[in-house]
Each structure stands twice: as structure tokens, then as C-alpha cells.
Motif scaffolding. Structure first.
Motif, short mmCIF file in Angstrom:
data_model
loop_
_atom_site.label_atom_id
_atom_site.label_comp_id
_atom_site.label_asym_id
_atom_site.label_seq_id
_atom_site.Cartn_x
_atom_site.Cartn_y
_atom_site.Cartn_z
N ILE A 176 20.81 3.17 -7.24
CA ILE A 176 20.91 2.13 -6.59
C ILE A 176 20.65 3.00 -5.01
O ILE A 176 20.20 2.37 -4.68
CB ILE A 176 21.82 0.95 -6.26
CG1 ILE A 176 21.09 0.37 -7.89
CG2 ILE A 176 22.14 0.35 -5.27
CD1 ILE A 176 22.47 -0.67 -8.12
N PHE A 177 21.90 3.82 -5.48
CA PHE A 177 21.96 5.16 -4.33
C PHE A 177 20.34 5.65 -3.14
O PHE A 177 20.39 5.45 -2.69
CB PHE A 177 23.09 6.17 -4.10
CG PHE A 177 23.35 6.70 -3.35
CD1 PHE A 177 23.80 6.27 -1.83
CD2 PHE A 177 22.41 7.92 -3.46
CE1 PHE A 177 24.07 7.63 -0.93
CE2 PHE A 177 23.17 9.39 -2.83
CZ PHE A 177 23.57 9.69 -0.71
N ALA A 178 20.27 6.01 -4.30
CA ALA A 178 18.67 7.01 -4.16
C ALA A 178 17.38 6.43 -3.82
O ALA A 178 17.08 6.54 -2.44
CB ALA A 178 18.43 7.84 -5.63
N MET A 179 18.27 4.53 -4.06
CA MET A 179 16.10 3.66 -3.37
C MET A 179 17.01 3.71 -2.26
O MET A 179 16.40 3.62 -1.83
CB MET A 179 16.23 2.95 -4.33
CG MET A 179 15.66 1.08 -4.12
SD MET A 179 15.25 -0.36 -4.94
CE MET A 179 16.94 -0.50 -4.30
N TRP A 180 18.12 3.54 -1.71
CA TRP A 180 18.45 3.10 -0.11
C TRP A 180 18.10 4.27 0.87
O TRP A 180 18.13 4.55 1.99
CB TRP A 180 19.47 2.37 -0.40
CG TRP A 180 19.28 0.81 -0.51
CD1 TRP A 180 19.77 0.60 -1.71
CD2 TRP A 180 19.66 -0.36 0.14
NE1 TRP A 180 19.79 -0.64 -1.87
CE2 TRP A 180 19.40 -0.99 -0.66
CE3 TRP A 180 18.81 -0.39 1.99
CZ2 TRP A 180 18.83 -2.52 0.04
CZ3 TRP A 180 18.33 -1.42 1.62
CH2 TRP A 180 17.88 -2.26 1.65
N LEU A 181 19.01 5.68 -0.17
CA LEU A 181 18.54 7.28 0.46
C LEU A 181 17.65 7.92 1.38
O LEU A 181 17.36 7.66 2.19
CB LEU A 181 19.70 8.26 0.20
CG LEU A 181 19.99 9.55 0.92
CD1 LEU A 181 20.49 9.29 1.82
CD2 LEU A 181 20.73 9.96 -0.14
N PHE A 182 16.51 8.11 -0.40
CA PHE A 182 15.33 8.32 0.52
C PHE A 182 14.45 7.63 0.69
O PHE A 182 13.57 6.65 -0.03
CB PHE A 182 14.88 8.72 -1.34
CG PHE A 182 15.78 10.29 -1.42
CD1 PHE A 182 16.84 10.87 -0.58
CD2 PHE A 182 16.77 10.06 -3.30
CE1 PHE A 182 17.53 12.25 -1.03
CE2 PHE A 182 17.96 11.74 -3.21
CZ PHE A 182 17.69 11.97 -2.17
N PRO A 183 13.79 7.61 1.37
CA PRO A 183 11.90 6.83 1.97
C PRO A 183 11.47 6.91 0.95
O PRO A 183 10.83 8.63 0.30
CB PRO A 183 11.80 7.29 3.24
CG PRO A 183 11.94 8.94 3.76
CD PRO A 183 13.40 9.02 2.82
N GLU A 184 10.57 5.34 0.95
CA GLU A 184 9.09 5.88 -0.12
C GLU A 184 8.16 7.09 1.36
O GLU A 184 8.20 7.13 2.04
CB GLU A 184 8.69 4.29 0.22
CG GLU A 184 8.07 3.98 1.05
CD GLU A 184 7.26 2.32 0.38
OE1 GLU A 184 6.77 2.79 -0.40
OE2 GLU A 184 7.61 1.75 1.92
N VAL A 185 7.18 7.44 -0.15
CA VAL A 185 6.52 8.28 0.65
C VAL A 185 5.10 7.26 0.94
O VAL A 185 5.13 6.43 0.83
CB VAL A 185 5.91 8.73 -0.76
CG1 VAL A 185 4.46 10.26 -0.25
CG2 VAL A 185 6.48 9.70 -1.53
N LYS A 186 4.48 8.17 2.14
CA LYS A 186 3.32 7.26 2.65
C LYS A 186 2.65 9.03 3.25
O LYS A 186 2.77 9.54 3.56
CB LYS A 186 3.84 6.85 4.31
CG LYS A 186 4.99 5.80 4.41
CD LYS A 186 5.07 4.90 5.40
CE LYS A 186 6.10 4.25 5.03
NZ LYS A 186 6.37 2.88 5.86
N ARG A 187 1.70 8.04 2.47
CA ARG A 187 0.34 9.26 2.47
C ARG A 187 -0.31 9.20 3.79
O ARG A 187 -0.82 8.20 3.96
CB ARG A 187 -0.42 9.21 1.48
CG ARG A 187 0.33 9.35 -0.45
CD ARG A 187 -0.77 9.45 -0.77
NE ARG A 187 0.51 9.73 -2.17
CZ ARG A 187 0.66 10.92 -2.65
NH1 ARG A 187 0.22 12.07 -2.56
NH2 ARG A 187 1.77 10.70 -3.78
N GLY B 195 -4.06 17.60 0.97
CA GLY B 195 -4.08 18.91 0.75
C GLY B 195 -4.70 19.49 2.25
O GLY B 195 -4.66 20.97 1.35
N GLY B 196 -4.96 19.10 3.27
CA GLY B 196 -5.33 19.88 4.30
C GLY B 196 -7.25 19.91 3.73
O GLY B 196 -7.30 20.05 4.62
#
Length: 69
Positions: free
Chosen positions: A44-55, A60-61
Motif C-alpha cells: 500500500i505504501f509503495a502504491m501511493w508513494l511511487f508514481p506510475e510510469v508514463k511513456r 530508447g532515444g
């Protein structure tokens, strides 16, 4: 992830964690009971702390050509 989904998922994790702790306690597994409780709280802590990845459009450049499908 929208806040409503996070809240629902958090409540589900709390429920599953409480059930897991209860059954581990009934089986006499005291250490495992605390591991289950810690993992539930950590999830639960990690879900609220870390944002989701936005691509972005580039991976890769390398630029992607949207018309080349």
C-alpha cells in the motif's frame, strides 16, 4: 492511476492482508503472520508513494513515426 482505483485497491489489500494474518495466527505461524502484515503495508505504501510510469513517444532515444503503421 486515479485515486478511486487506488483507494479500492488499498482496501482490497488491507482485507486480504487481514485475512492472511488471521489464518497464519490460527495456524500458529507467528513470524509469517508479521511478514504478511509487513508486505501488505509495504504494498500500500509503495502504491501511493511511487508514481506510475508514463511513456513518451520516443523509446530508447529512437523516434517513432506515427504514420508508419
Amino acid at each position: 492511476m486515479p485515486v478511486r482505483i487506488k483507494l479500492g485497491l488499498s482496501l482490497l489489500v488491507v482485507l486480504v492482508t487481514a485475512i492472511g494474518c488471521y489464518f497464519q495466527h490460527r495456524l500458529g505461524h507467528d513470524r509469517i503472520q508479521y511478514v504478511v502484515a509487513f508486505l501488505g503495508c509495504f504494498m500500500i505504501f509503495a502504491m501511493w508513494l511511487f508514481p506510475e510510469v508514463k511513456r513518451s513517444e520516443s523509446a530508447g532515444g529512437a523516434r517513432r513515426d506515427p504514420s508508419a503503421r
